[in-house]
Enzyme design. Structure first.
Site, PDB file in Angstrom:
ATOM      1  N   GLY A  51       0.836  -1.197   0.000  1.00 57.12           N
ATOM      2  CA  GLY A  51       0.000   0.000   0.000  1.00 57.12           C
ATOM      3  C   GLY A  51       0.872   1.249   0.000  1.00 57.12           C
ATOM      4  O   GLY A  51       0.587   2.215   0.700  1.00 57.12           O
ATOM      5  N   HIS A  52       1.928   1.210  -0.775  1.00 56.83           N
ATOM      6  CA  HIS A  52       2.803   2.373  -0.874  1.00 56.83           C
ATOM      7  C   HIS A  52       3.729   2.228  -2.084  1.00 56.83           C
ATOM      8  O   HIS A  52       3.792   1.174  -2.716  1.00 56.83           O
ATOM      9  CB  HIS A  52       3.643   2.537   0.407  1.00 56.83           C
ATOM     10  N   ALA A  53       4.435   3.314  -2.373  1.00 51.37           N
ATOM     11  CA  ALA A  53       5.520   3.297  -3.364  1.00 51.37           C
ATOM     12  C   ALA A  53       6.761   3.860  -2.688  1.00 51.37           C
ATOM     13  O   ALA A  53       6.657   4.494  -1.631  1.00 51.37           O
ATOM     14  CB  ALA A  53       5.149   4.151  -4.574  1.00 51.37           C
TER      15      ALA A  53
END
Ligand code: T46
Length: 135
Positions: A51-53
């Site tokens: 749920g991120h980059a």
């Protein structure tokens, strides 16, 4: 950007006497210098991780045990990979959004990364990610 995502074969040595297999991650196997190693385990089947980059961090993921699915998104298109073999590493460049799900019982996700831990390297909001990609 998704074109840079790739599966890397990790060289392995299987003992001729049937006593098992040894996999070796050496310098030339991974397209960056490894600065940190961490692993995920005890992940419930219903959980989603990621749920991120990352702005800068490069990463290789390996299913040391069990399996899980990684959904990748570069802001334009999506792809997904299921890892289920300890001799396959998924290379994820920076600036790619990732979600991980469908963890099997006992799954262990090894993560080899190019940077030390830095919360400022994360983009944890998808709208911010899209803006970051446009800028
Ligand atoms: C990724 C997926 C596959 C630390 O304090 N030090 C560390 O080295 C790490 C990796 C995390 N943390 C803290 C930061 C958060 O408070 O542990 C918590 C969970 O970390 P994160 O949100 O990064 O966890 P995941 O499982 O969602 O993501 C991890 C990797 O960080 C990430 O790069 O792609 O695994």
């Amino acid at each position: 950007m998704l074109s840079k995502v790739k599966i890397i074969d990790i060289p392995e040595i299987t003992a001729p006497d049937g006593s098992g297999t040894l996999a070796v991650v050496e310098k030339d196997c991974i397209p960056f210098q490894i600065k940190r190693v961490y692993y995920l385990y005890n992940v419930p089947a219903s959980a989603t991780r990621g749920g991120h980059a990352h702005k800068k961090l490069l990463q290789c993921l390996v299913a040391l045990n069990g399996s899980f699915t990684i959904k990748l998104n570069d802001g334009n298109s999506e792809t997904s990979y299921t890892l289920d073999s300890p001799n396959k590493a998924l290379f994820i460049p920076n600036k790619i959004w990732r979600d991980m799900e469908n963890f099997s019982k006992g799954a262990i996700c090894l993560s080899l990364v190019s940077e030390e831990y830095d919360e400022a390297d994360y983009i944890r909001n998808y709208k911010d990610f899209l803006k970051f990609k446009k800028d």
